[in-house]
Every structure is written in structure tokens, then in C-alpha cells.
Design an enzyme around this catalytic site. Structure first.
Site, PDB file in Angstrom:
ATOM      1  N   GLU A 140       0.765  -1.166  -0.377  1.00 32.05           N
ATOM      2  CA  GLU A 140      -0.064  -0.368   0.311  1.00 32.05           C
ATOM      3  C   GLU A 140       0.960   0.997   0.077  1.00 32.05           C
ATOM      4  O   GLU A 140       0.834   2.040   0.649  1.00 32.05           O
ATOM      5  CB  GLU A 140      -1.444   0.483   1.303  1.00 32.05           C
ATOM      6  CG  GLU A 140      -1.875  -1.242   1.252  1.00 32.05           C
ATOM      7  CD  GLU A 140      -3.069  -1.261   1.944  1.00 32.05           C
ATOM      8  OE1 GLU A 140      -2.675  -0.691   3.045  1.00 32.05           O
ATOM      9  OE2 GLU A 140      -4.421  -2.260   2.384  1.00 32.05           O
ATOM     10  N   GLU A 287      -5.639  -9.637   0.416  1.00 31.69           N
ATOM     11  CA  GLU A 287      -5.674  -9.248   1.358  1.00 31.69           C
ATOM     12  C   GLU A 287      -7.556  -9.071   1.612  1.00 31.69           C
ATOM     13  O   GLU A 287      -7.790  -8.261   0.422  1.00 31.69           O
ATOM     14  CB  GLU A 287      -5.343  -8.207   2.428  1.00 31.69           C
ATOM     15  CG  GLU A 287      -3.314  -8.699   2.955  1.00 31.69           C
ATOM     16  CD  GLU A 287      -2.812  -6.750   3.717  1.00 31.69           C
ATOM     17  OE1 GLU A 287      -4.084  -6.299   4.375  1.00 31.69           O
ATOM     18  OE2 GLU A 287      -2.178  -7.131   3.695  1.00 31.69           O
TER      19      GLU A 287
END
Length: 525
Positions: A140, A287
């Protein structure tokens, strides 16, 4: 793991709306879908797990690998390239994604030599004995460490060049996981688009992924979508629960019906890529998950919801369900996460995303029967509910009182003189009462919690003459009853007497008294 920061229901301006509508209509009705299918759709979809590091009393690498085998877990993602774990994974069939931590991006993105050293030390040294399937570069980065964003693609390209030099570039893919918040206006999916300020990085990244046949890695959490849009996004849609047609989300542009939030999120990624003329990159969900416990501001972080989400997610992937936009493509998913990371900072949910506690006992039992052998904790016939270690006696006593009172557990065996009275301590008595309640409730999801002081175990806690309710062992009393039954021929009568005579033993009035006070003070599960 980050929240979806954009509003799920916000609208784009009319020009952008029309543009993306036309694009995605073409996508759904043209040969573009076939193009994606031909280039990347042949691999079987799978469910893997993320393995975090903020766990106290972590399993040793050897024990971890043995546990992965026991649970039939064939795909894992590490947040680093732990040498001991990679060694332990050697000569197994478990495929692993290794990761470059964010704090190493500067060095790797600035030096081809450093990148080559990283590949040599963390990939070449173990492959092919250890089946490294991919490298996740950072995590991220675009939304959490934006200062490193300019180095992201150079780091990926430098690592890829090192893979080429080692002749591993066709065996090991390389990409970087993104938060869902890089996409704006995610619903309806047909009007989704990448944050335009990130396009100078995202577009060349997508072109690299297309050229190398690598997936776009996305961290997608319907939990956060629901929490930020309560009243707009129904809970059932977030949990993959069956819906009536009136509750399905409908994309007004494509008229596609969405029965769950994750599919909508995945299709918003495909439409965003199409908006940049990229149509042959597969989405890999690195995820996704649901927390089993939260604080007062996280009322939907419960064992029931976590069990429902992850069980249905597994079925959805292994059933090859695809998405409304791409029914022929099913993204593989890595569940966040394998173990509760009890060392993580608040909120409470941050430490409660795991399927298992750090000691490998399940937080809850997934209901995935019929979806293969993945996560074998669903198939065990013997599970027990016991008190957790380290809980203070006062808290355990309150939970014990509830179980034996309003919970209607059979607590006769922990009365003085009975088989499970010794050792005479609150933890032993609570464990018996918890298991009695758990078995009485059919080992249902959420029936082994008691405000977080209980846990599920597959180890029979019976000891000596004390036989726990969930045990298949036979106590001396039961043996005597069976023998007496065989001798007298009155089998049914003796069976009922043996079981029934143990219930409460005249303590009905006492427990009614306890129940009154417990209910009065609102001690609830």
C-alpha cells in the site's frame, strides 16, 4: 491493511459517468473479456493466508509448516522474506509470496546491485526447493508512504531484471499490493476510476504487469466498506449472505446484479484498469477478511460475522463463482490473516483478524464443508471450549456464573464431591462449564466466547475421572451404567437415569438465585 477511505455511494460528474459507462459497456459485451481469459484465466483460483509477525509466542518455523500442512493450506504470503520460514517450507508443496518491506524500497529502487543482492539472498537461495510464487514489493505504498511512490516502479523493474538474470522471471511474478482507496467512485463499478493524481505511477505499473503477465495485487475489505457506509451497504451484502433480488445491488449502467460487496470491489478494479486501456491484467486479492472482535465503536467485529464472511469467501472462490462483469474469471484471495496479531496497537479489531490464536487453536471453526480440504479445522469432530490462560479469576468467575445460570450449562460435575470438582479452582470449573454450554449449543459459532475469556481447542481437556462434555471418552460411571444395562436388559431406562440423575442435584434453587443477579446486572455474552 487499510480502510477504504472513499465514499461507496458518491457520484462522478456527468461527463465522467458517461465516459466510463460506455467503456465498461464495451468491456462487458466485446472480446475484451475473452482477452483477459486467454492471457491469465487458466490458473485454478485458490485461497491462501497472510502470516503476520506481531504475534507473541509465535510457532517455530518447523511447527508453523507442520500446522500449514495439517490445515491443508497451500498458499501463504509473508510480509518479509523470513529465512527460517523459507527454509522450513523447502520440499513442501506450499507456495509462498515473499515481500519487500516498505523501508527497503529506497535502497532497492536506487540501485540495481542492491536489487540483485536482494533477489540472490531471498529468492535464488531457496528456489526451487521452496516454491516462491511471487514477490510483493512494498505494501500500500501509494496511500501510506507516498514519499516512496516515485521509487516503487524502479524498485519493481530492478528486481525483475534480477529475476531475468537468474532465469526465474517466467516462474516468479512480481507486483505490489494496493489499498482499495486508490479507486474513486467504486460503486457502481462501471463508473469507477483510479485516483487521477496517481495515474503517472499506476499507468506504467499496469503496463509493466501486462508485459510480464503479473497480477494487480489489491487489498479489499468489505468490512470497511460496510462500516463507512452503514445504511447504504447492507450487512448481508458484505457477508456473502443469500439475498432476495430486491436487496441485490444493481449497477444502473450495465444492469449487472451484485450479491456481495467483494465482487463489486473487484469489478471496480477491472473497470478502472479499462479506463486506462489495460484489459489483460488479472486481479489478485492479497488481503481480505473480517475481524472477530472489536471495541465499542466496532459492534460488527464479531465471531459470527467473521466466521460467516471468511467461510462464505472460501466457498465463493473455490466454487469458481467469478464476478458479474467477469463470470469466467475468479480472483484468488489471501485471507487476512492466519493468526491473531495480539501485539498490534488499538483499536481492538487490529489484533483480531486471525483465523487462529497464536498458539494455533482456532478463534472459530470455519464452515467450509464441501469446498475441498482447505482449512481442515472445519472437519474435526472433536472440539472443546475452555478458559483462556492469563484471565483474572474475577472475570472468569463472572463468566462461570453466567454459563451455569442463564446459560443453562450442566455444571453438576463441578460440584463438591463430583468427578470434575478437582482441581478446585475457577479456571478448571470455568473450562468445564464453558464446554458444557458450547456442546449444548451444538458447537455453534459464537458459543465459545464469554466476552473473550474462552477459546476453542482440539485437545481433549478431560483428566483422570473428569470427562468433559465434548469428549468421546467413557467415564467409570457411564461404564457402570452400560454394564448394568447389559445385565438387566433395561438399556434405555438405565441410560436415562445415568444422564438425568446428574443434572443439578438439587441445586435448581441456588442457580435460579444466581441467574436473577446475573441477569439483573446484564452480564451478556
Amino acid at each position: 491493511m487499510k480502510k477504504w477511505s472513499s465514499s461507496f455511494s458518491s457520484m462522478a460528474d456527468s461527463k465522467r459517468f458517461l465516459l466510463v459507462f460506455l467503456i465498461c459497456t464495451v468491456l462487458s459485451e466485446s472480446g475484451i473479456v475473452a482477452e483477459v481469459k486467454q492471457t491469465q484465466g487458466r490458473a485454478e483460483p485458490f485461497v491462501g493466508v497472510n502470516i503476520g509477525t506481531d504475534v507473541s509466542n509465535r510457532l517455530s518455523p518447523a511447527d508453523l509448516v507442520a500446522f500449514l500442512k495439517l490445515q491443508n493450506i497451500g498458499h501463504v504470503r509473508l510480509y518479509d522474506a523470513d529465512s527460517d520460514i523459507l527454509k522450513a517450507l523447502a520440499r513442501t508443496k506450499i507456495r509462498v509470496i515473499v515481500s519487500v518491506p516498505n523501508n527497503q524500497l529506497l535502497a532497492i529502487g536506487s540501485s540495481n546491485v542492491t536489487a540483485a543482492t536482494w533477489i540472490g539472498r531471498n529468492v535464488v537461495a531457496y528456489y526451487p526447493q521452496t516454491l516462491i510464487s511471487a514477490i510483493a514489493v512494498g505494501d500500500e505504498v501509494l496511500t501510506t508512504v507516498s514519499s516512496s511512490a516515485p521509487l516503487l516502479l524502479p524498485a519493481i523493474e530492478a528486481l525483475y531484471s534480477a529475476l531475468v538474470a537468474a532465469n526465474l522471471h517466467t516462474e516468479i511474478k512480481i507486483s505490489t499490493p494496493h489499498a482499495a482507496s486508490i479507486i474513486l467512485d467504486p460503486f457502481p463499478p462501471s463508473q469507477a476510476f483510479f485516483n487521477q493524481t496517481l495515474n503517472p505511477i499506476i499507468l506504467p505499473l499496469l503496463q509493466f504487469l501486462s508485459k510480464t503477465g503479473s497480477p494487480l495485487m489489491m487489498n479489499l475489505y468489505p468490512y470497511y466498506v460496510f462500516m463507512q457506509n452503514k445504511g447504504v451497504v447492507p450487512l448481508d451484502n458484505s457477508l456473502f449472505k443469500p439475498l432476495t433480488p430486491s436487496k441485490e445491488m444493481v449497477d444502473p449502467n450495465t444492469l449487472l446484479h451484485y450479491t456481495n460487496v467483494l465482487d463489486a470491489m473487484i469489478d471496480s478494479v477491472y473497470c478502472s484498469m479499462k479506463n486506462l486501456n489495460v484489459t489483460d491484467v488479472m486481479v489478485l486479492v492479497t488481503e481480505s477478511g473480517w475481524p472477530s472482535r472489536g471495541d465499542s465503536k466496532e459492534p460488527y467485529a464479531t465471531i459470527d460475522n467473521a466466521d460467516t464472511y471468511n467461510s462464505n469467501l472460501i466457498k465463493h472462490v473455490l466454487d469458481h463463482s467469478g464476478t458479474p462483469l467477469h463470470p469466467e474469471l475468479t480472483s484468488s484471495v489471501y485471507i487476512y490473516e492466519l493468526f491473531n496479531e495480539d501485539l498490534r496497537s488499538p483499536p481492538v479489531s487490529e489484533a483480531n483478524w486471525g483465523l487462529f490464536h497464536g498458539n494455533s487453536t482456532p478463534v472459530y471453526l470455519l464452515h467450509v464443508s464441501g469446498s475441498g480440504t482447505f482449512l481442515a479445522n472445519d472437519t474435526t469432530n472433536q472440539t472443546f471450549c475452555i478458559a483462556m490462560d492469563g484471565v483474572d479469576a474475577r472475570t472468569l468467575q463472572a463468566a462461570l456464573d453466567w454459563a451455569c445460570g442463564p446459560g443453562r450449562a450442566n455444571c453438576s460435575e463441578i460440584q463438591p464431591g463430583e468427578g470434575c470438582y478437582q482441581p478446585n479452582n475457577v479456571k478448571n470449573h470455568a473450562s468445564y462449564a464453558f464446554d458444557s454450554y458450547y456442546q449444548k449449543e451444538g458447537r455453534g459459532s459464537g458459543s465459545c466466547d464469554f466476552k473473550g475469556v474462552a477459546m476453542i481447542t482440539t485437545t481433549d481437556p478431560s483428566h483422570g475421572s473428569c470427562i468433559f462434555p465434548g469428549s468421546k471418552k467413557i467415564s467409570n460411571k457411564t461404564k457402570e451404567a452400560i454394564n448394568g444395562t447389559e445385565a438387566s436388559g433395561a438399556a434405555e431406562k438405565l441410560r436415562l437415569v445415568t444422564v438425568g440423575s446428574q443434572i443439578n442435584k438439587g441445586s435448581h434453587i441456588f442457580w435460579a438465585f444466581v441467574a436473577f443477579f446475573v441477569v439483573h446486572y446484564s452480564f451478556l455474552l
